[in-house]
Structure formats: C-alpha cells, structure tokens
Design an enzyme around this catalytic site. Structure first.
Site, short mmCIF file in Angstrom:
data_model
loop_
_atom_site.label_atom_id
_atom_site.label_comp_id
_atom_site.label_asym_id
_atom_site.label_seq_id
_atom_site.Cartn_x
_atom_site.Cartn_y
_atom_site.Cartn_z
N CYS A 1 0.82 -1.21 0.00
CA CYS A 1 0.00 0.00 0.00
C CYS A 1 0.85 1.26 0.00
CB CYS A 1 -0.94 0.00 1.19
SG CYS A 1 -0.09 0.08 2.79
N HIS B 1 -1.73 1.37 7.14
CA HIS B 1 -2.21 1.34 5.77
C HIS B 1 -2.04 2.71 5.12
CE1 HIS B 1 -4.27 -0.15 2.33
NE2 HIS B 1 -5.38 0.51 2.52
N ASN C 1 -8.49 3.83 -2.29
CA ASN C 1 -7.82 2.68 -1.72
C ASN C 1 -7.15 1.86 -2.83
OD1 ASN C 1 -6.96 0.92 0.26
ND2 ASN C 1 -9.00 0.34 0.95
#
Length: 353
Positions: A157, A293, A313
């Site tokens: 990520c 994240h 995302n």
C-alpha cells in the site's frame, strides 16, 4: 488450536434448516470469490465467515435504522478477518493475511513535526491562509485520478499511496494522466521492504533520488518483488521532492487538497474498513497514532451532516464504493490526518511511441 475451536463450535448444534442455509451461503461465497480450501481450512474459514456475516447483518440493520453512518457488506475479505480478538496460531494465521492487504511498516514522521519540505524550496503554510476553497471537492471530476488498482496479497500500500499521488500531481502539472509503476518501487527501493511493508517518506525519497518513476506500461505490476529493471527512458513522472504537513491539522489539510491536489495519508485500517461498502466511516475501535495502511485523499465533502474525506484505496474497484471510501473529517478519524505528505513533480517528456 484449530481442533479445539472446531470441537467447541459443535457443542450447540443448529437446526438442519439453519445449517443448510449457512452452508449454501458459504458455498455461494466461495464460488463468487473463487475460494478453494482443504477440508480443515474450509471448516475454520466457514466459522470465521459466518461470525463475520452475523456482524455484517447486525451492522446493516443498524445502518438502515440510521444508527450507523456507513454500510458494510460481504466481500472478498469476509472469511479473512475475525471480529474476535486474535489468539494463538489461529490468530496469527488470519492476522498475517490482514497484514498482506495493508503494508505500512512503521508510522514515524520526519524529525520536524511541522510543515516540512524535502529537497524543494520552502513554502510557508501561511500562504494557504484565507484562500478561497470549495465546500466539496472530488479530483476525479477534474480528470486528475487514475483508475483504482489492486495491490493483491502484497503489503505494498505504501507504493500505491505514493505513486498514486504522483500520478495526480503529474496530471495537474502536465495535463497528462499517466499510470505509473508501483512495481518499480517494489523492485528497486531497497530502503523499503516490498511486499513486507514500507514507509511513505522513504518511498518519496527513493523516487526523488531515482529521478522519478517509470510508467506502468513499461514496468507492470506483478504482485511480488522481482529484479530491478528501472529505465530512465521510461520515466513517466519526475519527482523533485515532497512536503509533509503538520500533524492532525485538518483545516490546513483541506486547503492543501483543494489548492495543491491529492495527498498521501497513512491510517489505522480497522476491521470495519475491510467490510466497508458506502457512507462515512466513523468508528471507535481505531487509533489516531498508530498506522498500518497507506491511502490517497482525493477530495472532501459533507454527507448527511457529517464532514468526510474522500479516499482512494488499493484493494480493487470491487471493494468498497467502487474502490473508494469516505471517512469522517475534522476528528482525525483513525489517524487519517496524522501523517500526510504530497509530492512535488517536475517536467518530463513522455515517449508515446
């Protein structure tokens, strides 16, 4: 541990009809999301799935009653993340998969806990004071955001959150929306740990020192690290440096998103985020100091009276609200405003041949 849990789960046996419905739901889920397990895994996964489905069903009823600000639903992760406390080997097994979908290795900031410029001319944040900005903003509507991507079972990520911001800032400078290579970072950034996690500050430093990042067309994503084959001739965006915002200053953050463009943020991804479907995420079971994240804030607004950040995302467009989610604004929800950065890009010639 598995056998103990399974034997305990059969102490109170459900009715045949109830068990048949659950079995049908479980089998339908596996077909829909292409899941296959051996017999022992299947029993454990089904137990986790049914527990999470009960939790999802309860939350959805509360959402329909307007007792929750966001909705949840079954998705690819429904048999991955237990809503119970992680414990022993059962916990580690499930938790390790959760980590695969995250990837922030640490949550440190640069030494200065203020507006900080890296490798670029300084700009005072006071330049954004009293600037007229819109009440609602979505950079997708201005063509500044690439498609939602999928990091897969790789804790990358950090690469998606930084490369995605570079894509947007390159567009804002050049009016060319070019998909860039996260794989370039996985393979070549030795200061981070590829699929085992990374740090957004290190990622931006790496892109600055490398001179930019290659295009995704020339260097596609393969979901795992390989040998570095960065090509200066294939650079799709040039990164000059980056800027760090003061921690948890959401008034300044709104001004930056409006006047500078999308930004990279790190946050505490909770169990609720994995099941998110729509609405404004607002939860109590997350931290505003610990991050795991990386995401991209691409806008903001207000929904049903609740202010939110609009966030991109990297869990595919099939997750959440077509790959995006909204999270409550001006309360530093889940630490979304604790560590925020954005890149400064320069000109680059794109080879269209």
């Amino acid at each position: 541990m598995f056998l103990t849990l399974l034997s305990q789960s059969h102490v109170c046996r459900p009715s045949h009809g109830y068990a048949a419905r659950n079995n049908h739901l479980w089998n339908s889920f596996k077909v829909r999301f292409n899941k296959t397990y051996d017999s022992l895994q299947d029993q454990v996964r089904e137990s986790v799935f049914m527990r999470n489905m009960r939790r999802i069903t309860l939350h959805r009823s509360r959402y329909r009653a307007q007792l929750e600000s966001f909705d949840v639903d079954m998705n690819y992760f429904t048999d991955w993340v237990s809503s119970d406390a992680y414990m022993n080997h059962f916990a580690v097994w499930l938790q390790s998969e959760r980590i695969q979908m995250l990837g922030i290795k640490r949550s440190e900031r640069l030494p200065e806990d203020t507006w900080t410029d890296y490798n670029i001319p300084s700009e005072a944040p006071t330049s954004l004071i009293n600037v007229s900005i819109p009440d609602t903003l979505d950079w997708r509507q201005r063509g500044a955001v690439t498609r939602v991507k999928n990091q897969g079972k790789c804790g990358s990520c950090w690469a998606f959150a930084t490369v995605g911001a570079v894509e947007s800032h390159h567009f804002l400078r050049s009016e060319q929306l070019v998909e860039l290579s996260e794989q370039n970072l996985l393979d070549c950034d030795r200061t981070d740990a590829a699929c085992h996690g990374g740090d957004v500050f290190r990622a931006y430093r790496f892109m600055t020192r490398q001179g930019g990042v290659d295009t995704a067309l020339s260097y596609p994503y393969h979901f795992f690290p390989e040998r570095c084959h960065f090509s200066p001739q294939a650079v799709g965006a040039r990164v000059l440096g980056f800027r760090q915002l003061p921690s948890a200053d959401e008034v300044l953050l709104k001004a930056v998103v409006a006047t500078r463009g999308p930004v990279t943020a790190v946050m505490d991804a909770t169990i609720d985020l994995f099941a998110y479907k729509r609405g404004v995420l607002s939860v109590k079971n997350c931290s505003n100091t610990t991050a795991n994240h990386g995401v991209i804030i691409i806008g903001y607004g207000t929904e049903a009276g609740m202010e939110y950040w609009l966030v991109k995302n990297s869990w595919s467009a099939k997750w959440g609200d077509e790959g995006y989610f909204k999270i409550q604004r001006n309360v530093n929800m889940c630490g979304i405003a604790t560590n925020v950065t954005y890149p400064i890009v320069g000109d680059v010639d794109i080879d269209e041949s």
